[in-house]
Design a protein around this motif. Structure first.
Motif, PDB file in Angstrom:
ATOM      1  N   THR A 274       0.851  -1.192   0.000  1.00 59.30           N
ATOM      2  CA  THR A 274       0.000   0.000   0.000  1.00 59.30           C
ATOM      3  C   THR A 274       0.891   1.248   0.000  1.00 59.30           C
ATOM      4  O   THR A 274       2.122   1.163   0.114  1.00 59.30           O
ATOM      5  CB  THR A 274      -0.907   0.017   1.244  1.00 59.30           C
ATOM      6  OG1 THR A 274      -0.073   0.104   2.413  1.00 59.30           O
ATOM      7  CG2 THR A 274      -1.749  -1.256   1.320  1.00 59.30           C
ATOM      8  N   ARG A 275       0.240   2.404  -0.112  1.00 56.60           N
ATOM      9  CA  ARG A 275       0.995   3.670  -0.121  1.00 56.60           C
ATOM     10  C   ARG A 275       1.711   3.870   1.220  1.00 56.60           C
ATOM     11  O   ARG A 275       2.869   4.277   1.251  1.00 56.60           O
ATOM     12  CB  ARG A 275       0.022   4.835  -0.373  1.00 56.60           C
ATOM     13  CG  ARG A 275       0.705   6.205  -0.415  1.00 56.60           C
ATOM     14  CD  ARG A 275       1.669   6.298  -1.585  1.00 56.60           C
ATOM     15  NE  ARG A 275       2.418   7.552  -1.556  1.00 56.60           N
ATOM     16  CZ  ARG A 275       3.381   7.853  -2.420  1.00 56.60           C
ATOM     17  NH1 ARG A 275       3.717   6.968  -3.364  1.00 56.60           N
ATOM     18  NH2 ARG A 275       4.013   9.012  -2.361  1.00 56.60           N
ATOM     19  N   ALA A 276       1.011   3.549   2.312  1.00 54.84           N
ATOM     20  CA  ALA A 276       1.628   3.707   3.637  1.00 54.84           C
ATOM     21  C   ALA A 276       2.830   2.779   3.794  1.00 54.84           C
ATOM     22  O   ALA A 276       3.863   3.155   4.366  1.00 54.84           O
ATOM     23  CB  ALA A 276       0.592   3.428   4.719  1.00 54.84           C
ATOM     24  N   GLN A 277       2.668   1.566   3.272  1.00 55.98           N
ATOM     25  CA  GLN A 277       3.781   0.613   3.353  1.00 55.98           C
ATOM     26  C   GLN A 277       4.951   1.069   2.480  1.00 55.98           C
ATOM     27  O   GLN A 277       6.120   0.866   2.835  1.00 55.98           O
ATOM     28  CB  GLN A 277       3.304  -0.779   2.924  1.00 55.98           C
ATOM     29  CG  GLN A 277       2.330  -1.403   3.906  1.00 55.98           C
ATOM     30  CD  GLN A 277       1.701  -2.683   3.382  1.00 55.98           C
ATOM     31  OE1 GLN A 277       1.666  -2.923   2.173  1.00 55.98           O
ATOM     32  NE2 GLN A 277       1.176  -3.498   4.299  1.00 55.98           N
ATOM     33  N   TYR A 278       4.628   1.678   1.351  1.00 54.77           N
ATOM     34  CA  TYR A 278       5.688   2.225   0.498  1.00 54.77           C
ATOM     35  C   TYR A 278       6.475   3.292   1.256  1.00 54.77           C
ATOM     36  O   TYR A 278       7.708   3.317   1.207  1.00 54.77           O
ATOM     37  CB  TYR A 278       5.077   2.807  -0.775  1.00 54.77           C
ATOM     38  CG  TYR A 278       6.064   3.605  -1.606  1.00 54.77           C
ATOM     39  CD1 TYR A 278       7.007   2.956  -2.410  1.00 54.77           C
ATOM     40  CD2 TYR A 278       6.058   5.005  -1.568  1.00 54.77           C
ATOM     41  CE1 TYR A 278       7.925   3.681  -3.153  1.00 54.77           C
ATOM     42  CE2 TYR A 278       6.970   5.734  -2.305  1.00 54.77           C
ATOM     43  CZ  TYR A 278       7.915   5.067  -3.107  1.00 54.77           C
ATOM     44  OH  TYR A 278       8.819   5.797  -3.826  1.00 54.77           O
ATOM     45  N   GLU A 279       5.753   4.169   1.959  1.00 57.95           N
ATOM     46  CA  GLU A 279       6.424   5.219   2.725  1.00 57.95           C
ATOM     47  C   GLU A 279       7.333   4.613   3.793  1.00 57.95           C
ATOM     48  O   GLU A 279       8.445   5.093   4.037  1.00 57.95           O
ATOM     49  CB  GLU A 279       5.381   6.141   3.384  1.00 57.95           C
ATOM     50  CG  GLU A 279       4.514   6.914   2.407  1.00 57.95           C
ATOM     51  CD  GLU A 279       5.332   7.951   1.625  1.00 57.95           C
ATOM     52  OE1 GLU A 279       6.432   8.323   2.091  1.00 57.95           O
ATOM     53  OE2 GLU A 279       4.861   8.380   0.548  1.00 57.95           O
ATOM     54  N   GLU A 280       6.845   3.537   4.425  1.00 59.68           N
ATOM     55  CA  GLU A 280       7.634   2.906   5.484  1.00 59.68           C
ATOM     56  C   GLU A 280       8.906   2.274   4.923  1.00 59.68           C
ATOM     57  O   GLU A 280       9.990   2.412   5.492  1.00 59.68           O
ATOM     58  CB  GLU A 280       6.793   1.838   6.189  1.00 59.68           C
ATOM     59  CG  GLU A 280       7.505   1.207   7.377  1.00 59.68           C
ATOM     60  CD  GLU A 280       6.620   0.219   8.113  1.00 59.68           C
ATOM     61  OE1 GLU A 280       7.109  -0.396   9.073  1.00 59.68           O
ATOM     62  OE2 GLU A 280       5.438   0.056   7.710  1.00 59.68           O
ATOM     63  N   LEU A 281       8.770   1.614   3.775  1.00 61.54           N
ATOM     64  CA  LEU A 281       9.933   0.953   3.173  1.00 61.54           C
ATOM     65  C   LEU A 281      10.898   1.952   2.543  1.00 61.54           C
ATOM     66  O   LEU A 281      12.064   1.620   2.311  1.00 61.54           O
ATOM     67  CB  LEU A 281       9.476  -0.060   2.112  1.00 61.54           C
ATOM     68  CG  LEU A 281       8.681  -1.268   2.633  1.00 61.54           C
ATOM     69  CD1 LEU A 281       8.218  -2.132   1.471  1.00 61.54           C
ATOM     70  CD2 LEU A 281       9.531  -2.103   3.592  1.00 61.54           C
ATOM     71  N   SER A 282      10.396   3.151   2.253  1.00 61.42           N
ATOM     72  CA  SER A 282      11.238   4.169   1.600  1.00 61.42           C
ATOM     73  C   SER A 282      12.174   4.872   2.571  1.00 61.42           C
ATOM     74  O   SER A 282      13.061   5.621   2.139  1.00 61.42           O
ATOM     75  CB  SER A 282      10.349   5.202   0.898  1.00 61.42           C
ATOM     76  OG  SER A 282       9.561   4.599  -0.103  1.00 61.42           O
ATOM     77  N   LYS A 283      11.975   4.659   3.864  1.00 61.70           N
ATOM     78  CA  LYS A 283      12.831   5.320   4.844  1.00 61.70           C
ATOM     79  C   LYS A 283      14.272   4.888   4.674  1.00 61.70           C
ATOM     80  O   LYS A 283      14.558   3.809   4.159  1.00 61.70           O
ATOM     81  CB  LYS A 283      12.347   4.991   6.252  1.00 61.70           C
ATOM     82  CG  LYS A 283      10.986   5.587   6.580  1.00 61.70           C
ATOM     83  CD  LYS A 283      10.535   5.185   7.973  1.00 61.70           C
ATOM     84  CE  LYS A 283       9.158   5.753   8.285  1.00 61.70           C
ATOM     85  NZ  LYS A 283       8.681   5.324   9.623  1.00 61.70           N
TER      86      LYS A 283
END
Length: 916
Positions: free
Chosen positions: A377-386
Motif C-alpha cells: 500500500t501507499r503507507a507501506q511504500y512510505e515505510e519501506l522508503s525510509k
C-alpha cells in the motif's frame, strides 16, 4: 382232525402276502408304456389263477442320492399260492424285455445331443426304428434301445453311434479373464470359422473353466487348434499401478503406445481397477509387461529418477513447445516426462545418463533466477522508503529489489527470493513465513500418517505459530512471529528426523561460511553431485540436507564438509569485539582509501562486514598473510592510539570531578584526550602512543586507589545479631565507623552487613567480635532462663503435690462428716417422718441401721436406678429388706405415693422407701 388241517392249509394258501421285484428305468418304462399295457396283461394272466395286485413304485427322480443307477420297486400283492406264479410271470417278462434291449454307455455330455432340443433327436430315432423304444438313464449315462426286432435295434444303435462320433468333445482350458475376448468381438472370426467352415460346435462349461468343442474327431482337432491359437495370441497379463505411477503411463512418450509397437501386443489401462492389461502371444505379453515395469520402476541397466519441480519452474523445464525437455533427452540420452499434476520430472534411462541429467536439472533449478512481486500500500511504500530500511531488510541476501509505489519486485534464486519476501512481509505485517520443502515420497508418507496433522497442531499450539502441510508446493509452511516460527521450525525438524529417519540432516555455519559455502552455486554443485536437496536456513544458521536415503545424506554431508575445509584454507577472518567498532573507520580510511590500498598491495579480496565486525581475507596463502599483517598493523596501532579503560560506575563522577576539574587535570598531565562513555562505564583515551600510555597509567592507578578506598566486604549475619551491631540509637555502629573511617550499611532484607573503606578488614573484625560476644551472652542468658524454668517447674510440682495431699485429707474429713450427717438424717427420718410423732414409732425403727455408715454415692446410685447395683451395701439392703410394719404393705415396683398422713415417699423396685 383232517378237515381242520385242510382248513388251515386252505387259509394259509389263500392268505394275502406281498413281495417285490426291482427293475431298471428302462424296465419301468416297459411296464408303464401304452397306459400300462404290460401291467394290465400281467394282471389278466394272473387273474386266471386268482386275485393279484401289481403296483409300480413311481419315483420323481431317476437316480439315487449317491449317483448310482436308480432301481424301481414292482410290488406284488396276492394269495400265497398265487404269488410265486405272479413273480415268475413278471420275471419272465423282464427277461424277454432284456433280450430285446441293447445298452450303450456314453459320455454324459453327449446325452443332451442325443436327446436333442425338446427331445427332437430321440423322437426322430424312435420313428426311424419303428417299434423301438429308447430310455436314457442320466445317472449311469446309459442309453437302452428296446425292440423285438433285432434289425431295428441294430439300426437305431448305428444311428446313435453316428451321433456320438459326430459329437465328440474336447475341453480346452481357458482363463476367466479371456472368456470375454473369445466369446466377444475379438473372437467373432474364430467362432464363425469353427461353426461355418469346420462344422464344429463350441460352448463354455458350467464352471467357466473350459471351452467345449463338439464334432467329429478331425473337426474337433481343427477347432481346438484354432481356439488354442487364439488363446495364445490373446494371452493376458495384468498388474496394479499406483496413482502416482498412472500419470507416467501417458506422459510424453506414452509407454503403452511404445510397448504395443515394440512387442506386437495390445496394452491398455483400466482406470476403474487401476490395472495395466497386456494381451498378445504369451512370450510377447510377458516381455511387454517387463518392459512396462522397467519403464515405470527401473530395472537392470535402467533407472527411473523423480525430481520435484515447483509449479513456477514448469516453464523452465518444459520450454517453448517442449524444447527444453527435448534438449535434455538429446543431450543426456534419457526419456524426460513432466507430470504436471504431481509437479514431478521423471527421468528414465541408463543409470549414468540419468544421474548426469538429474544433476544438470538440479543445478539449473538451484541457480535459476525467479521473479516475485510483493504488493504494497501507499503507507507501506512510505515505510519501506525510509533511509536504509530496504538495505537493512535484505542484508546478506543476494537479491535484486526494486521498490515501486504499489509493489516490490524481487529477483534472484528461489531460496533467496523467498527469504527476502518473508522479511518484507514481516516488516509490513509482523508475520514471518518459513518453508520446509519436502519431496513427493516424503509428502505422501506424511499425508498418510493420521497423527502428523495432529502433531502439526500440537507444535503450533506450543510455539504459537500456524503450521500447514502444503501439497501444491510440496512443503510445510510455518507462519507467525519470527521467534515463534524459529521455535516451531526446530520442533518440526526433530519430528521429521523421527518420522523419516536418516532423511534429514544439517550443517551449522559460521558467519564466514555463510558467504563461502552457502552460495547458491556451491549448494547447487553439492546437490548435483550427490542427488540431495539442500537449502540455506538463515534463521537457524545452517544448511539443511534432504534425501530419500541415508547414503545420499551422508554423501552431501561429506562433500559440504570438504568444501568448508577448502574454503577455510583460502580464507582468513579477523573478528573485532563490539567495543572495537571505532576501529572500522581507521581500516576503511577516508573514502575507503586504506582498505583499497591493502587490497591492491596484497592482491587479496578483502570484505569488511560492519554489522558483524568481521574482516574476511581470501586469496593465495602468501597474499593472505601479507594482507593479514597489514590489517593487524593498522588495528594494533589504532589500539595503541586509542584505548579504553573500564571504570566502576560509582567512581565515574568522582574521576571527572567538580566541573570536570579532575579529568582536565589528567589530560593536562598526559597530553591525551579522555572521553567518558557512560553507557558502558568506560574512559576512551586517545592521542599519541606515548600520551595514551601515560594517561592509561594515571587512570589505572587512580581506579586502583579508589577501589581500595571503596571496596566493600559483605558479612552475612543472623537477624538476631543486627540489633547488637547497631547498638542503642546506632551507638555501636557509629563508633566502629569513627574508629575505622569505613562506611557500614545494614541490609535487613538479606540480613547482611556491608563494609566499605580501606580499613574494612578492621571494621569486619570488630563486627565479628561483637557477634562472638553477643553469641556468648545469648548462651549465658539461655542457660539462666533454662535454670529459672526448671526451678519454676519444680516449685509448681511441689505445690501440686501439696494440694493433692490437702485435697485427700479434706476429702477424708468430708467423708467422715457425710457419714455422720447421713446417720443424723437417717435417725431424723425414722424418728420424725412427716405426719408422724414419736409415740407411734416402734423401737425397732429407732434402732440404728448397721449399713448407714457407707458413702453417699452408693445410696444415690441405688435410689436412681433399678439395678443391678454394684455395691455390697446396696445388695445387702435389698437382701435384708424392710419390715412391712415400718410403712405398711405397697406394690413391688418403683413409684411415688402419699403416706397415710399425706407425706410423699419413694419406694424403689428393690423394696426400699425414702421419704421425700
Amino acid at each position: 382232525m383232517l378237515m381242520l388241517h385242510y382248513l388251515k392249509d386252505l387259509i394259509y394258501e389263500n392268505e394275502d402276502v406281498e413281495d417285490y421285484i426291482l427293475c431298471t428305468l428302462a424296465q419301468k418304462h416297459m411296464f408303464l408304456d401304452s397306459s400300462g399295457a404290460v401291467l394290465k396283461e400281467i394282471h389278466s394272466s394272473i387273474s386266471e389263477q386268482g386275485r393279484c395286485l401289481v403296483v409300480l413304485d413311481r419315483r420323481d427322480d431317476d437316480s439315487n442320492s449317491d449317483g448310482s443307477k436308480a432301481m424301481f420297486k414292482l410290488s406284488i400283492k396276492a394269495p400265497r399260492s398265487v404269488l410265486p406264479i405272479a413273480k415268475q410271470l413278471i420275471e419272465k417278462r423282464i427277461e424277454e424285455y432284456e433280450s430285446q434291449v441293447i445298452t450303450i454307455h456314453v459320455d454324459p455330455s453327449i446325452i443332451p445331443v442325443i436327446i436333442g432340443k425338446g427331445g427332437e433327436n430321440i423322437r426322430t430315432l424312435e420313428k426311424s426304428g419303428a417299434g423301438a423304444t429308447l430310455d436314457i438313464d442320466r445317472a449311469s449315462s446309459t442309453i437302452s434301445i428296446q425292440s423285438s426286432d433285432l434289425a431295428t435295434r441294430l439300426a437305431v444303435h448305428e444311428k446313435i453311434k453316428e451321433i456320438i462320433e459326430n459329437n465328440q468333445t474336447e475341453k480346452v482350458p481357458i482363463a476367466k479373464h479371456i472368456i470375454g475376448q473369445l466369446l466377444g468381438e475379438p473372437g467373432k472370426d474364430v467362432r464363425k470359422t469353427i461353426s461355418d467352415e469346420i462344422g464344429a460346435k463350441m460352448s463354455l462349461d458350467d464352471d467357466d473353466n473350459f471351452i467345449i468343442i463338439r464334432g467329429s474327431k478331425d473337426k474337433i482337432a481343427q477347432a481346438a487348434l484354432l481356439v488354442e491359437e487364439f488363446l495364445n495370441e490373446n494371452f493376458q497379463l495384468e498388474f496394479d499401478v499406483t496413482a502416482d505411477i498412472e500419470q507416467l503411463l501417458f506422459a510424453g512418450n506414452k509407454i503403452l503406445t511404445a510397448v504395443e509397437k515394440d512387442y506386437s501386443v495390445k496394452a491398455n489401462f483400466n482406470r476403474s481397477t487401476s490395472k495395466v492389461i497386456v494381451r498378445g502371444r504369451e512370450e510377447d505379453a510377458k516381455a511387454a509387461v517387463k518392459a512396462i515395469e522397467t519403464s515405470l520402476y527401473g530395472g537392470e541397466g535402467y533407472t527411473v529418477s523423480r525430481l520435484p519441480v515447483p509449479e513456477r519452474f514448469t516453464g523452465v523445464i518444459v520450454g517453448k513447445n517442449g524444447c527444453n525437455l527435448t534438449k535434455l533427452e538429446i543431450d543426456h540420452g534419457v526419456t524426460a516426462s513432466l507430470l504436471r499434476l504431481r509437479h514431478e520430472l521423471v527421468l528414465r534411462g541408463p543409470p549414468e545418463n540419468v544421474k548426469i541429467c538429474r544433476a544438470s536439472v538440479i543445478k539449473m533449478l538451484a541457480t535459476f533466477n525467479v521473479s516475485e512481486i510483493v504488493p504494497i500500500t501507499r503507507a507501506q511504500y512510505e515505510e519501506l522508503s525510509k533511509d536504509n530500511t530496504m538495505k537493512t531488510l535484505l542484508d546478506g541476501i543476494s537479491v535484486s529489489a526494486t521498490l515501486e509505489n504499489t509493489e516490490v519486485k524481487l529477483r534472484g534464486v528461489e531460496t533467496d527470493v523467498n527469504e527476502a519476501k518473508s522479511r518484507i512481509v514481516e516488516k509490513l505485517t509482523g508475520k514471518y513465513v518459513a518453508i520446509i520443502p519436502l519431496d513427493v515420497v516424503q509428502l505422501n508418507k506424511l499425508q498418510k500418517t493420521t497423527m502428523f496433522s495432529e502433531k502439526l497442531r500440537e507444535i503450533g499450539d506450543s510455539s504459537k505459530a500456524i503450521l500447514a502441510l502444503d501439497s501444491k508446493d510440496c512443503a510445510i509452511s510455518i507462519e507467525g512471529k519470527r521467534s515463534n516460527v524459529k521455535k516451531a521450525k526446530l520442533t518440526v525438524f526433530k519430528y521429521l528426523e523421527f518420522m523419516l529417519p536418516a532423511q534429514f540432516s544439517k550443517v551449522t555455519l559460521t558467519k564466514q561460511d555463510m558467504k563461502a559455502v552457502a552460495d547458491a552455486a556451491c549448494l547447487a554443485d553439492v546437490a548435483a553431485e550427490t542427488g540431495a536437496f539442500l537449502w540455506l536456513d538463515r534463521d537457524l544458521s545452517c544448511i539443511h540436507i534432504r534425501a530419500a536415503d541415508a547414503k545420499t545424506v551422508e554423501a552431501a554431508l561429506r562433500l559440504l564438509g570438504e568444501k568448508k575445509e577448502e574454503t577455510n584454507k583460502l580464507l582468513h577472518v579477523i573478528e573485532l569485539e563490539a567495543h572495537e567498532a571505532w576501529i572500522v573507520p581507521k581500516i576503511l580510511g577516508k573514502g575507503g582509501a586504506t582498505i583499497n590500498g591493502i587490497r591492491k598491495s596484497s592482491g587479496c579480496k578483502i570484505e569488511l562486514l560492519k554489522d558483524d565486525l568481521t574482516i574476511t581475507i581470501s586469496g593465495a596463502d602468501n597474499d593472505r598473510s601479507k594482507a593479514k599483517e597489514m590489517l593487524e598493523e593498522i588495528i594494533t596501532k589504532a589500539k595503541k592510539e586509542c584505548q579504553f579503560v573500564v571504570i566502576p560506575i560509582p567512581a565515574l563522577n568522582q574521576f571527572i570531578g567538580k566541573g570536570g576539574a579532575h579529568i582536565k587535570q589528567v589530560q593536562e598531565e598526559s597530553n591525551a584526550v579522555i572521553d567518558c562513555e557512560r553507557d558502558r562505564s568506560a574512559l576512551r583515551i586517545s592521542g599519541t602512543e606515548e600520551a595514551v600510555e601515560k594517561a592509561v597509567n594515571i587512570v589505572t592507578l587512580w581506579i586502583a586507589e579508589w577501589e581500595d578506598e571503596n571496596s566493600t566486604k559483605t558479612l552475612p549475619v543472623k537477624e538476631s545479631m543486627l540489633a547488637a551491631i547497631v547498638g542503642k540509637g546506632g551507638s555501636v555502629i557509629n563508633l566502629i565507623q569513627q574508629e575505622t573511617g569505613c562506611k557500614i550499611n545494614i541490609d535487613r532484607a538479606s540480613s547482611s552487613v556491608t563494609v566499605r573503606g580501606i580499613a574494612r578488614d578492621v571494621a569486619v573484625q570488630k563486627i565479628q567480635k561483637i557477634i562472638e560476644n553477643e553469641t556468648l551472652e545469648a548462651k549465658v542468658r539461655a542457660a539462666e532462663k533454662e535454670r529459672q524454668l526448671k526451678e519454676t517447674q519444680a516449685a509448681a510440682e511441689e505445690e501440686r503435690l501439696r494440694q493433692v495431699v490437702e485435697q485427700a485429707a479434706l476429702q477424708s474429713q468430708l467423708a467422715t462428716i457425710e457419714v455422720d450427717e447421713q446417720k443424723e438424717d437417717y435417725v431424723s427420718f425414722r424418728a420424725a417422718p412427716v405426719g408422724m410423732t414419736s409415740n407411734n414409732i416402734s423401737e425397732d425403727f429407732l434402732k440404728p441401721d448397721p449399713f448407714v455408715t457407707q458413702a453417699g454415692p452408693d445410696l444415690f446410685n441405688f435410689l436412681m436406678s433399678d439395678g443391678p447395683y454394684n455395691s455390697e451395701i446396696v445388695e445387702a439392703l435389698i437382701s435384708e429388706g424392710l419390715s412391712e410394719q415400718h410403712f405398711g404393705t405397697y406394690n413391688n415396683k418403683s413409684s411415688i405415693s402419699e403416706d397415710i398422713n399425706g407425706g410423699l415417699f419413694f419406694m424403689s423396685s428393690g423394696g426400699v422407701f425414702v421419704r421425700i
